[in-house]
Design a protein around this motif. Structure first.
Motif, short mmCIF file in Angstrom:
data_model
loop_
_atom_site.label_atom_id
_atom_site.label_comp_id
_atom_site.label_asym_id
_atom_site.label_seq_id
_atom_site.Cartn_x
_atom_site.Cartn_y
_atom_site.Cartn_z
N ARG A 1 -0.62 10.18 10.97
CA ARG A 1 -0.38 8.74 11.18
C ARG A 1 -0.97 7.92 10.04
NH1 ARG A 1 -2.61 4.17 13.21
NH2 ARG A 1 -4.63 5.16 13.58
N ILE A 2 -2.22 8.20 9.68
CA ILE A 2 -2.85 7.49 8.58
C ILE A 2 -2.21 7.88 7.25
CG2 ILE A 2 -5.00 7.21 7.29
CD1 ILE A 2 -4.91 5.63 9.86
N ALA A 3 -1.87 9.15 7.10
CA ALA A 3 -1.23 9.60 5.86
C ALA A 3 0.08 8.86 5.62
CB ALA A 3 -0.98 11.10 5.91
N SER A 4 0.79 8.50 6.70
CA SER A 4 2.06 7.80 6.55
C SER A 4 1.90 6.44 5.88
CB SER A 4 2.75 7.64 7.91
OG SER A 4 2.01 6.79 8.76
N TYR A 5 0.73 5.80 6.07
CA TYR A 5 0.47 4.55 5.36
C TYR A 5 0.39 4.80 3.86
CZ TYR A 5 -0.63 2.15 9.76
OH TYR A 5 -0.56 1.59 11.02
N GLY A 6 -0.19 5.95 3.50
CA GLY A 6 -0.23 6.32 2.09
C GLY A 6 1.16 6.57 1.52
N PHE A 7 2.02 7.19 2.35
CA PHE A 7 3.41 7.39 1.92
C PHE A 7 4.04 6.05 1.55
CE2 PHE A 7 3.95 11.15 5.12
CZ PHE A 7 2.95 11.84 4.46
N ALA A 8 3.83 5.07 2.43
CA ALA A 8 4.43 3.75 2.23
C ALA A 8 3.92 3.10 0.95
CB ALA A 8 4.15 2.85 3.43
N GLY B 1 -9.27 8.05 13.40
CA GLY B 1 -10.04 7.03 14.07
C GLY B 1 -10.86 6.17 13.14
N GLU B 2 -11.44 6.78 12.09
CA GLU B 2 -12.32 6.04 11.22
C GLU B 2 -11.60 5.53 9.97
OE1 GLU B 2 -15.65 8.46 10.35
OE2 GLU B 2 -16.34 8.59 12.42
N ALA B 3 -10.37 5.90 9.79
CA ALA B 3 -9.65 5.53 8.58
C ALA B 3 -8.86 4.24 8.81
CB ALA B 3 -8.72 6.65 8.15
N SER B 4 -8.69 3.50 7.74
CA SER B 4 -7.92 2.27 7.80
C SER B 4 -6.54 2.50 7.21
CB SER B 4 -8.65 1.17 7.02
OG SER B 4 -7.79 0.10 6.71
N GLY B 5 -5.51 2.21 8.00
CA GLY B 5 -4.16 2.33 7.49
C GLY B 5 -3.92 1.42 6.31
N ARG B 6 -4.46 0.22 6.38
CA ARG B 6 -4.30 -0.73 5.29
C ARG B 6 -4.99 -0.23 4.03
NH1 ARG B 6 -6.46 -7.03 5.22
NH2 ARG B 6 -5.71 -7.54 3.12
N GLY B 7 -6.21 0.31 4.17
CA GLY B 7 -6.93 0.83 3.03
C GLY B 7 -6.20 2.01 2.40
N THR B 8 -5.65 2.90 3.24
CA THR B 8 -4.90 4.05 2.75
C THR B 8 -3.66 3.61 2.00
OG1 THR B 8 -5.69 5.38 4.61
CG2 THR B 8 -3.76 6.20 3.43
N PHE B 9 -2.97 2.62 2.54
CA PHE B 9 -1.79 2.05 1.89
C PHE B 9 -2.14 1.49 0.52
CE2 PHE B 9 0.68 -1.76 0.90
CZ PHE B 9 1.98 -1.28 0.95
N LEU B 10 -3.21 0.71 0.45
CA LEU B 10 -3.58 0.07 -0.81
C LEU B 10 -4.05 1.08 -1.84
CD1 LEU B 10 -5.45 -3.13 0.49
CD2 LEU B 10 -3.18 -2.99 -0.56
N ARG B 11 -4.78 2.12 -1.41
CA ARG B 11 -5.22 3.15 -2.35
C ARG B 11 -4.03 3.84 -3.01
NH1 ARG B 11 -9.41 3.94 1.32
NH2 ARG B 11 -8.19 5.45 2.53
N SER B 12 -3.05 4.21 -2.20
CA SER B 12 -1.88 4.89 -2.74
C SER B 12 -1.07 3.96 -3.64
CB SER B 12 -1.00 5.42 -1.61
OG SER B 12 -1.67 6.41 -0.86
N LEU B 13 -0.97 2.70 -3.25
CA LEU B 13 -0.24 1.73 -4.07
C LEU B 13 -0.91 1.54 -5.42
CD1 LEU B 13 1.98 -0.44 -4.35
CD2 LEU B 13 0.41 -2.06 -3.25
N VAL B 14 -2.23 1.37 -5.42
CA VAL B 14 -2.95 1.15 -6.67
C VAL B 14 -2.89 2.38 -7.56
CG1 VAL B 14 -5.24 0.73 -7.67
CG2 VAL B 14 -4.48 -0.59 -5.70
N VAL B 15 -3.01 3.58 -6.98
CA VAL B 15 -2.91 4.81 -7.77
C VAL B 15 -1.55 4.88 -8.46
CG1 VAL B 15 -2.65 7.32 -7.59
CG2 VAL B 15 -4.61 6.20 -6.56
N GLY B 16 -0.49 4.56 -7.74
CA GLY B 16 0.85 4.61 -8.32
C GLY B 16 1.05 3.58 -9.42
N LEU B 17 0.55 2.37 -9.20
CA LEU B 17 0.78 1.29 -10.16
C LEU B 17 -0.15 1.35 -11.36
CD1 LEU B 17 1.38 -1.76 -7.79
CD2 LEU B 17 3.09 -0.37 -8.97
N SER B 18 -1.33 1.97 -11.21
CA SER B 18 -2.31 1.96 -12.29
C SER B 18 -2.16 3.15 -13.23
CB SER B 18 -3.74 1.95 -11.71
OG SER B 18 -3.98 3.12 -10.96
N ASN B 19 -1.14 3.96 -13.02
CA ASN B 19 -0.91 5.10 -13.89
C ASN B 19 0.21 4.78 -14.87
OD1 ASN B 19 -0.50 7.54 -15.10
ND2 ASN B 19 -0.25 8.72 -13.23
#
Length: 209
Positions: free
Chosen positions: A37-44, A105-123
């Protein structure tokens, strides 16, 4: 765009994306540590970065990045620094059993989304790759915007499938192996991200020429 051309693009982009780059390693780690579920935010987040990069290529920003040494250096070193930061966080992250009650439970979907977005855009390699790769599949005698939109959707879909495979593999590993083994997997992902950060810092614009 013919079906044969589209099929060739799917094969080519799949071969590129299946390699363990930063986004795939994040998907693996998210699946192992937090569940699907949290990983899916990273997909997005990663998919959105794909779409934004392809839009940037369509607008000519890829060529601008390739032409500007200063802009390229800013993006390159910023991306490398962020990968080092993520590697450090993964290295220090605790491991625990993945259960139905604690999954994500301890992970943030928003944080996971933003991490993946920044990794993609900063490369910058992503933008330069699309700059060199996409035009080879665009026919100038056909609507260019439509072709870019088709390739963007295909790219995002392939990326999502590959990330799902990595994340599901991480999730399955977490349920199969002990916390100690998962700790080594976590640190392996951190080490690979650090290596990618070093590789990115050594990357030059001419490498895509």
């Amino acid at each position: 765009m013919s079906f044969a051309t589209l099929l060739l693009y799917i094969v080519a982009v799949s071969a590129v994306m299946i390699t363990p780059g930063p986004s795939m390693l994040l998907a693996l780690n998210n699946g192992a540590s937090h569940g699907m579920r949290i990983a899916s935010y990273g997909f997005a987040g990663a998919v959105l970065s794909d779409l934004l990069l392809i839009a940037a290529v369509g607008c000519g920003l890829g060529a601008l990045l390739q032409a500007s040494e200063q802009l390229f250096s800013i993006v390159k070193w910023g991306g490398a620094a962020y990968l080092v930061y993520l590697a450090w966080m993964m290295w220090r992250a605790p491991t625990q059993a993945l259960t139905a009650s604690t999954q994500g439970g301890e992970a943030s979907g928003r944080g996971t989304f933003l991490r993946s977005l920044v990794v993609g855009l900063s490369n910058p390699k992503g933008l330069l790759f699309f700059t060199a790769f996409l035009p080879q599949f665009i026919r100038q005698d056909q609507p260019v915007l439509t072709q870019y939109m088709i390739l963007a959707v295909v790219t995002a879909s392939v990326d999502c499938v590959m990330m799902f495979i990595y994340a599901y593999g991480g999730r399955h590993a977490m349920r199969t192996f002990s916390a100690r083994v998962m700790g080594w997997i976590n640190r392996s992902c951190a080490g690979m991200l650090a290596v990618l950060a070093i590789g990115l810092s050594l990357y030059r614009r001419s490498d895509m020429s």
